[in-house]
Design a protein around this motif. Structure first.
Motif, short mmCIF file in Angstrom:
data_model
loop_
_atom_site.label_atom_id
_atom_site.label_comp_id
_atom_site.label_asym_id
_atom_site.label_seq_id
_atom_site.Cartn_x
_atom_site.Cartn_y
_atom_site.Cartn_z
N SER A 32 39.45 31.05 35.84
CA SER A 32 40.14 32.57 36.00
C SER A 32 39.29 33.17 37.34
O SER A 32 38.23 33.26 37.22
N VAL A 33 40.24 33.43 38.13
CA VAL A 33 39.61 34.16 39.43
C VAL A 33 39.16 35.57 39.15
O VAL A 33 39.93 36.46 38.75
N HIS A 34 37.86 35.75 39.44
CA HIS A 34 37.16 37.06 39.41
C HIS A 34 37.50 37.73 40.64
O HIS A 34 37.79 39.20 40.75
N ALA A 35 37.05 37.14 41.90
CA ALA A 35 37.06 37.80 43.04
C ALA A 35 37.31 36.75 44.18
O ALA A 35 36.80 35.56 43.97
N GLY A 36 38.06 37.10 45.15
CA GLY A 36 38.23 36.30 46.18
C GLY A 36 39.50 35.48 46.32
O GLY A 36 40.33 35.97 45.42
N THR A 37 39.95 34.59 47.15
CA THR A 37 41.18 33.81 47.23
C THR A 37 40.84 32.31 47.27
O THR A 37 39.93 31.77 47.91
N LEU A 38 41.65 31.60 46.60
CA LEU A 38 41.83 30.31 46.69
C LEU A 38 43.09 29.42 47.30
O LEU A 38 43.96 30.05 47.07
N GLY A 63 42.15 43.58 33.45
CA GLY A 63 43.45 44.05 33.34
C GLY A 63 44.79 43.33 33.83
O GLY A 63 45.68 43.67 32.96
N PHE A 64 44.57 42.22 34.55
CA PHE A 64 45.85 41.58 34.98
C PHE A 64 45.35 39.86 35.05
O PHE A 64 46.14 39.22 35.45
N ALA A 65 44.26 39.61 34.03
CA ALA A 65 43.89 38.32 33.77
C ALA A 65 44.36 38.21 32.40
O ALA A 65 44.85 38.75 31.56
N ILE A 66 44.01 36.56 31.98
CA ILE A 66 44.27 36.31 30.64
C ILE A 66 43.54 37.29 29.62
O ILE A 66 44.03 37.45 28.47
#
Length: 230
Positions: A55-61, A13-16
């Motif tokens: 695209s980040v799915h889960a977690g933090t970079l 919902g908040f990704a590309i």
């Protein structure tokens, strides 16, 4: 492996991907791979040739640049929904490491570019996300300027709270998966100053610290400090 169903993706919902219909999502899934990285692993390194978008799915970079004198400047932290990669740039402008375990959707650069060129709504979504990232970068430049350590920490906490709330991760405890050293390198402070400032904010009743994060006990006071209002 191919990415699992995009329809079940919690970051969609908040990704590309939010710009795509069901048929386009299936086509994009065929281009992507679901990849996982353990804590501390490097997803990509500064100056390396960019062959993929993420695209980040889960977690933090943790996103950072190495300066000529080998010091590290953390330029930001990527959260679920964030898109990493800019068409037209042959090399990565910064490095990205996993903060804890992360899951990403990886897209081959050329295939994704071809896919996006035929879908103007996807390009608009990419521009929108890039605009948000630029705004955060500009705010961070101001933050690194003439602000006290207390104001910097408060601004970081308020900004982090707002970002998490924007992706449905809000809660009483504000999770801080990054280390104090990461926060220091992000805010242009020493780790000792960060630790002292957290302790001062706790003594003043603004926050309460836990092993996994903080609680904003006095959010209005933290917001005032963030805005530079003493």
């Amino acid at each position: 492996m191919h990415c699992r169903s995009c329809h079940d993706c919690t970051a969609r919902g908040f990704a590309i991907c939010a710009a795509l219909d069901k048929t386009e999502l299936r086509e994009l899934a065929q281009l992507s791979r679901h990849v996982r990285f353990e804590s501390g692993a490097t997803v990509f390194a500064q100056a390396n040739i960019a062959t993929s978008f993420f695209s980040v799915h889960a977690g933090t970079l943790r996103l950072y640049k190495l300066l000529p004198d080998s010091r590290r400047q953390i330029v930001g932290f990527a959260l679920p929904g964030d898109f990493l990669g800019l068409p037209g740039l042959p090399h990565h402008e910064f490095s990205a490491d996993a903060v804890g375990r992360v899951t990403l959707c990886q897209f081959p650069k050329e295939s994704f570019a071809t896919f996006a060129e035929k879908r103007p709504q996807l390009l608009r979504r990419m521009v929108e996300l890039a605009g948000h990232e630029l705004a955060r970068a500009q705010e961070h430049m101001v933050l690194l300027g003439r602000r006290s350590a207390e104001e910097k920490i408060a601004s970081f906490l308020i900004g982090w709270r707002d970002r998490l709330s924007g992706i449905g991760r809000g809660g009483e405890i504000l999770p801080l998966p990054m280390k104090r050293l990461d926060i220091a390198d992000h805010l242009g402070l020493t780790i000792e100053t960060v630790s002292r400032t957290f302790s001062k904010l706790e003594r003043d009743g603004v926050i309460q610290t836990f092993a996994s994060g903080v609680v904003l006990l006095d959010a209005p006071r933290a917001e005032a400090l963030s805005a530079g209002v003493s």
